[in-house]
Scaffold this active site. Structure first.
Site, PDB file in Angstrom:
ATOM      1  N   HIS A 283       0.820  -1.215   0.000  1.00 24.98           N
ATOM      2  CA  HIS A 283       0.000   0.000   0.000  1.00 24.98           C
ATOM      3  C   HIS A 283       0.858   1.270   0.000  1.00 24.98           C
ATOM      4  O   HIS A 283       0.357   2.349  -0.305  1.00 24.98           O
ATOM      5  CB  HIS A 283      -0.983  -0.002   1.192  1.00 24.98           C
ATOM      6  CG  HIS A 283      -0.368   0.280   2.530  1.00 24.98           C
ATOM      7  ND1 HIS A 283      -0.100  -0.699   3.458  1.00 24.98           N
ATOM      8  CD2 HIS A 283       0.016   1.445   3.108  1.00 24.98           C
ATOM      9  CE1 HIS A 283       0.423  -0.160   4.539  1.00 24.98           C
ATOM     10  NE2 HIS A 283       0.500   1.150   4.360  1.00 24.98           N
TER      11      HIS A 283
ATOM     12  N   ASP B  20       0.101  -7.643   1.394  1.00 25.44           N
ATOM     13  CA  ASP B  20       0.525  -6.242   1.525  1.00 25.44           C
ATOM     14  C   ASP B  20       2.047  -6.130   1.573  1.00 25.44           C
ATOM     15  O   ASP B  20       2.605  -5.416   2.403  1.00 25.44           O
ATOM     16  CB  ASP B  20      -0.099  -5.589   2.760  1.00 25.44           C
ATOM     17  CG  ASP B  20      -0.026  -4.060   2.698  1.00 25.44           C
ATOM     18  OD1 ASP B  20       0.218  -3.529   1.596  1.00 25.44           O
ATOM     19  OD2 ASP B  20      -0.198  -3.416   3.744  1.00 25.44           O
TER      20      ASP B  20
ATOM     21  N   GLY C 169       3.311   6.351   8.252  1.00 27.71           N
ATOM     22  CA  GLY C 169       4.689   6.535   7.777  1.00 27.71           C
ATOM     23  C   GLY C 169       5.603   5.411   8.220  1.00 27.71           C
ATOM     24  O   GLY C 169       6.656   5.176   7.630  1.00 27.71           O
TER      25      GLY C 169
ATOM     26  N   SER D 141       4.697   2.369   8.000  1.00 28.16           N
ATOM     27  CA  SER D 141       4.359   1.229   7.154  1.00 28.16           C
ATOM     28  C   SER D 141       5.559   0.796   6.320  1.00 28.16           C
ATOM     29  O   SER D 141       6.200   1.607   5.657  1.00 28.16           O
ATOM     30  CB  SER D 141       3.207   1.593   6.217  1.00 28.16           C
ATOM     31  OG  SER D 141       2.015   1.786   6.926  1.00 28.16           O
TER      32      SER D 141
ATOM     33  N   GLY E 164      -7.242 -27.905  -1.653  1.00 29.52           N
ATOM     34  CA  GLY E 164      -8.571 -28.249  -2.155  1.00 29.52           C
ATOM     35  C   GLY E 164      -9.630 -28.492  -1.099  1.00 29.52           C
ATOM     36  O   GLY E 164     -10.484 -29.376  -1.266  1.00 29.52           O
TER      37      GLY E 164
END
Length: 455
Positions: A113, A143, A215, A217, A273
């Site tokens: 992001h 992310d 900030g 991040s 599955g």
């Protein structure tokens, strides 16, 4: 005697602050040696934490009537002024943090992001140097994004085994909060395995009270040895600032994603599955689970899947994957997503109160789901699978693909197509074959039913 008791109580009260302090950090008398400090560790790893600025270019919007020279002359708009309208505008989009994982190759990891939608990414080092970065690949579901810079004299952070973290371990967060520049905060691991927050597609967060703010991040969460244990990614901030609840993506998950991004430019997640759901107190009672027993309930096993071949059946309860507890369906998905395709998983199951150990091989998710392109050209970029409760669910979606552009979202459940009820992939295929130029879908999204027209 009373005076002696009073003296003892006073002495104990004087000692208590020293005992409390010693529980946090070892206390050293100044004239007998240096005070405890994290400075040597930080001096070693700070150069490996970088600031990231991203830029995007937008074309100024104007009325299309200005394209007509007669219209411009009528309103006395000079051509020079019109040309200014057409000039692109370069805007800084966001600022964040990143971590150098490989000094030799210039590999930097950050949050997806942070760089999403950017045309240009600049990486700034603590020594003042700045470099243009190439986006190697991104993993929106986790992310995570991987960047590459070309520079000499870089430092890197050693990556720790985040599965060995314990609640109460001391950690240090390093990043660029509010664009102030590199900042260090300390705290502890408050909790592990946090999920169900709806922040990312795969959640297995480390929770910490080390201050994380906008900030931060993409910045580093390290242990006291200076080893990377997580990538800071989100906070709970009702008032817009830090309140002591921050989240980091575990280093093991980051490493698994980065390895694939470097190898393939994308992440190829595996599957076995099966569909699972969380166990409610009512289900726990119905299945006769002992008090405190945890796990996830298998609700569906796809035909010809590795799980079916291994003998797993609906109604089985998965309690552990490779010895790690599966306390929620979100945690279950995260554990499988970290497993390389082709590896074997060891599942601990409960079946009619009997404990079973079953090995299952992980295969590519694409081998279990249907490609949107094969179903309809307008759905290219999406992956679909049968939904256990009926309909067809969007199991994967590539950013900037035709399906994403046309409004399809991850976890959408298609229950109708071209006015035909959709029960599974087969009925969806038949409904879509009626019209190759447009599609009318009935979708359930976040428990709300809606129609989507795609042309």
């Amino acid at each position: 005697m009373a005076n002696r008791l009073t003296l003892i109580v006073l002495l104990l009260s004087c000692l208590m602050p020293a005992q409390t302090a010693s529980a946090n950090l070892p206390v050293t008398v100044p004239d007998q040696g240096p005070l405890p400090t994290l400075a040597p560790m930080l001096e070693k790893i700070n150069p490996a934490v970088v600031n990231i600025a991203t830029y995007s270019t937008e074309v100024n919007r104007y009325n299309p009537l200005l394209n007509d020279p007669f219209f411009r002359r009528f309103f006395n708009i000079p051509d020079e002024q019109f040309q200014q309208f057409q000039q692109p505008e370069r805007k800084q989009q966001s600022a964040g943090s990143g971590v150098i994982l490989s000094a030799a190759d210039g590999i930097v990891v950050t949050n997806y992001h942070v760089i999403r939608g950017s045309d240009e990414v600049q990486v700034s080092l603590i020594d003042g140097r700045s470099f243009a970065a190439e986006i190697v690949g991104s993993d929106p579901e986790l992310d995570i994004a991987t960047l590459k810079i070309r520079a000499d004299g870089l430092s890197e952070i050693k990556v720790a085994d985040s599965s060995r973290l314990r609640v109460g371990d001391f950690v240090v967060a390093i990043g660029n909060p509010f664009g102030l520049g590199q900042t260090v905060t300390t705290g502890i691991v408050s909790a592990l395995g946090r999920s169900g927050l709806g922040i990312e597609g795969y959640e297995n967060f480390i929770q910490t009270d080390a201050s994380i703010n906008p900030g931060n991040s993409g910045g580093a969460l390290v242990n006291l040895r200076g080893e990377l244990v997580g990538i800071n990614t989100a906070i709970i901030a009702p008032a817009g600032g830090n309140i002591g609840i921050g989240f980091a993506i575990p280093a093991n998950m980051v490493n698994a994603s980065v390895r694939q991004l470097l190898a393939y430019g994308e992440v190829k997640r595996g599957d076995i599955g099966i569909a699972v759901q969380d166990i409610t107190p009512e289900l726990s009672e119905a299945f006769g689970l002992k008090n405190g027993q945890r796990g996830v309930l298998i609700t569906q096993v796809d035909k010809h899947s590795p799980a079916a071949e291994a003998g797993i059946t609906p109604g089985d309860i998965v309690t552990h994957i490779n010895g790690v507890k599966t306390v929620s369906s979100t945690r279950f998905r995260s554990l499988i997503s970290m497993t390389p395709i082709g590896d074997m998983l060891r599942l601990s199951l409960l079946r009619h109160s009997e404990t079973l150990e079953i090995g299952v091989r992980v295969i590519a998710r694409e081998d279990l789901s249907y490609s949107g392109k094969s179903l309809h050209p307008l759905l290219e970029g999406a992956q679909f699978g049968n939904n256990p409760q009926g309909g067809v669910v969007v199991t994967g979606l590539k950013p900037d693909s035709p399906a994403a552009f046309n409004g399809i979202r991850p976890d959408d459940i298609i229950v109708g197509a071209n006015r035909v009820t959709v029960y599974d992939i087969e009925t969806l295929q038949r409904a879509l074959s009626r019209d190759r130029s447009s599609v009318l879908l009935k979708i359930i999204r976040d428990n709300v039913s809606l129609f989507l027209v795609i042309r």
